[in-house]
Each structure stands twice: as C-alpha cells, then as structure tokens.
Design an enzyme around this catalytic site. Structure first.
Site, PDB file in Angstrom:
ATOM      1  N   ASP A  69       8.129  42.561  71.647  1.00 28.67           N
ATOM      2  CA  ASP A  69       6.780  42.742  71.147  1.00 28.67           C
ATOM      3  C   ASP A  69       5.835  42.757  72.353  1.00 28.67           C
ATOM      4  O   ASP A  69       6.219  42.346  73.456  1.00 28.67           O
ATOM      5  CB  ASP A  69       6.452  41.576  70.212  1.00 28.67           C
ATOM      6  CG  ASP A  69       5.039  41.610  69.684  1.00 28.67           C
ATOM      7  OD1 ASP A  69       4.569  42.703  69.329  1.00 28.67           O
ATOM      8  OD2 ASP A  69       4.406  40.540  69.620  1.00 28.67           O
ATOM      9  N   ASP A 125       1.724  42.198  72.129  1.00 29.10           N
ATOM     10  CA  ASP A 125       0.586  41.283  72.046  1.00 29.10           C
ATOM     11  C   ASP A 125       1.051  39.839  71.894  1.00 29.10           C
ATOM     12  O   ASP A 125       1.897  39.526  71.042  1.00 29.10           O
ATOM     13  CB  ASP A 125      -0.309  41.656  70.866  1.00 29.10           C
ATOM     14  CG  ASP A 125      -1.008  42.986  71.063  1.00 29.10           C
ATOM     15  OD1 ASP A 125      -2.191  43.090  70.731  1.00 29.10           O
ATOM     16  OD2 ASP A 125      -0.367  43.934  71.559  1.00 29.10           O
TER      17      ASP A 125
END
Length: 308
Positions: free
Chosen positions: A105, A107
């Site tokens: 991922d 963020d």
C-alpha cells in the site's frame, strides 16, 4: 544451543527494538520459544543470531531467534508478543524467508500521510475528509462510496495545487527506500498498489524504486479536478487480484509473496499473501495479518526478510 537450520520445520522469529535489545529481551524470547513461562510456542531449541547490517544501526537492535519446530503462526505470535510487548516481532518459516514478490500500500505505509486528507486541506476540509478516511480505513464505511464522497469535495482544485501537495506534503516512510532497494537487489519484484491517486503514486514509486505502480485516476478537465475518479477504481479486490496475478506471472508459489498495508482495504491482499504484515495499522487489519509492525519503520520488514 542450536537449531536445525535449513529444514522445513525450522522457524525464525525476528525481534526488532526501536532503540536496542537487552539481555532480558533475549531471555524472554528464548523462554517463549522453548515453551516456558506460560508460552504456547512449541519450540525445542533456541538459537539467537544478531543482525548487524545497515548504516547507522546498532549491532544489537535486531535479532533472529530460530526454533527447531515450526509452531502455529498465531500461537507463536501470541506467545512472543505477550512476552515482549514493546518489540516488533515477525515470525515465519525459515525456508520462506526470502520472498520474491512484495505488494505494498502507499498512504500511511510507504509514505507518512494520507494524500486525500492533505489535498482536502487546500480547500479547508481536512478535518471532515480525515474523519471519513479514518472510518474507511477502519472498515466502517464502504471504500468506493467513501472515496467518491471525498473526491467530490475536491472539485475545482487545480493540478498545480495537487503538484504542490506532492512536493510539500508527501514524505517517504522511514526505511521505504532501504527495504525496496534491498528487496530488488536480492532478485525480488516490488509493486505499489494504492487506493490513492496516480498523481502521487507515479512519483512515489519512482523515488522508492518500485517496479510497477497501480492507483486511481483523478478526472481532470481544463487543468482542474472535476471531483470524479475514473472507473474501475482500485479497491481491496484489485489489491488482492494484483498480488495473485503478479505471483502467477512470476511463476512463484504464494508463500514466496509478501503484502504490507495499514487499512481495511489492504486486508484481502494481506490474507492472500504468504506473509501479510500490518504496518502501524488499524485494528481489523492487524487482526488479519500474520505480523504487525507497531513501533519501528519499514526497516523492520527488511530485517525480517534477512536483507542487507
């Protein structure tokens, strides 16, 4: 004491301290591995090996503890985390340690911020958007609906402002470059899959060294955001499907894969991966993962993978 290294039944527990390990930490870990002090880990031998690589590292801030029997992952994790609640602990079978595919991922995982929250700050709506982001990442809201409602609030924001946000607000997570650089040097492939936006992922992926980046496309007209996202969106299912497709393309078994994330939309890929790691994560994500990084940065993952 020694463990039988290299056989499938051998497991490794990598222990990482934010500052440094002490003798008590090692003793408690070995007690847990041997099944004493109320621990449930089915281990017979305890072989401690300090990890000393990495510029600026103390030679005793991380260690591998090898056990001669592979315990149930949940039992091992529970026992060691109960004995050493102040350490980051990642447990895996020794034969699986050198992973070939890493899916991450972006963020709050590879970067320190949530990009949509920072964009909202430019239109005076950060508090409102951040609340929705937090609830979505906790799994309390439908991801697609939450994404659409937040992006709609950004209508009219100029691409120049988005570029300013990237330049001024987006900072790489500690250890991100070290982890991906070392992983690729060891022959691995790294893919960034984000529910965020290509305006950010393209740059972040290049800075860190990812082989590929996948993210949502913000619709732009006349140099301004329309408040819409192109479909199909990158969601939890996309992340899982990317992991499985990349593993198939590489011709590797699923146990050679690793996924890292912090939010509820990362759970499917974390559960599908050979090793799923929750990184400073929401409770649901942490519960779904094989291991959690709660205190340190992404170098914890590098140490667990045995990378220089």
């Amino acid at each position: 004491m020694s463990a039988t290294v290299g056989r499938p039944e051998v497991f490794i527990a990598t222990l990482v301290a934010k500052d440094r390990l002490d003798a008590g930490d090692i003793s408690a870990a070995c007690d847990a591995v041997r099944g004493t002090a109320g621990a449930v880990v089915d281990g017979v031998a305890c072989d401690v090996r300090f990890l000393c690589s990495g510029e600026g590292r103390s030679p005793d801030d991380a260690t591998d503890v090898h056990g001669s029997k592979a315990p149930a992952s949940a039992g091992a994790r529970a026992a060691l985390e109960a004995a050493l609640p102040h350490l980051d602990i990642i447990i895996q079978r020794e034969p699986d340690r050198h992973r070939k595919l890493l899916i991450a991922d972006m963020d709050s995982t590879m970067i320190t911020v949530e990009c949509i929250d920072e964009l909202a700050d430019y239109v005076g709506l950060k508090a409102q958007v951040s609340d929705v982001t937090e609830r979505a990442m906790r799994g309390e809201l439908d991801f697609a609906e939450a994404l659409g409602s937040r992006v709609a609030l950004l209508a009219g924001l100029s691409e120049a402002t988005v570029a300013e946000c990237l330049r001024e607000r987006v900072k790489l997570m500690g250890g991100a470059v070290d982890l991906i650089t070392a992983f690729k040097a060891a022959g691995g492939r790294a893919v960034l899959v984000s529910g965020g936006f290509t305006h950010f992922t393209d740059s972040v992926a290049q800075q860190i060294g990812f082989d590929r980046a996948i993210a949502n496309h913000l619709v732009v007209q006349d140099g301004k955001l329309t408040g819409e996202v192109e479909f199909p969106i990158v969601d939890a299912q996309t992340k899982r499907e990317t992991l499985l497709a990349e593993a198939t393309a590489l011709g590797i078994p699923i146990n050679a894969t690793l996924a890292i994330g912090d939010g509820a939309n990362d759970i499917p890929m974390i559960e599908a991966a050979g090793l799923g790691i929750a990184y400073h994560a929401k409770p649901k994500t942490e519960a779904a993962a094989d291991a959690s990084v709660r205190f340190g940065d992404l170098n914890v993952v590098r140490y667990a993978l045995g990378l220089d």
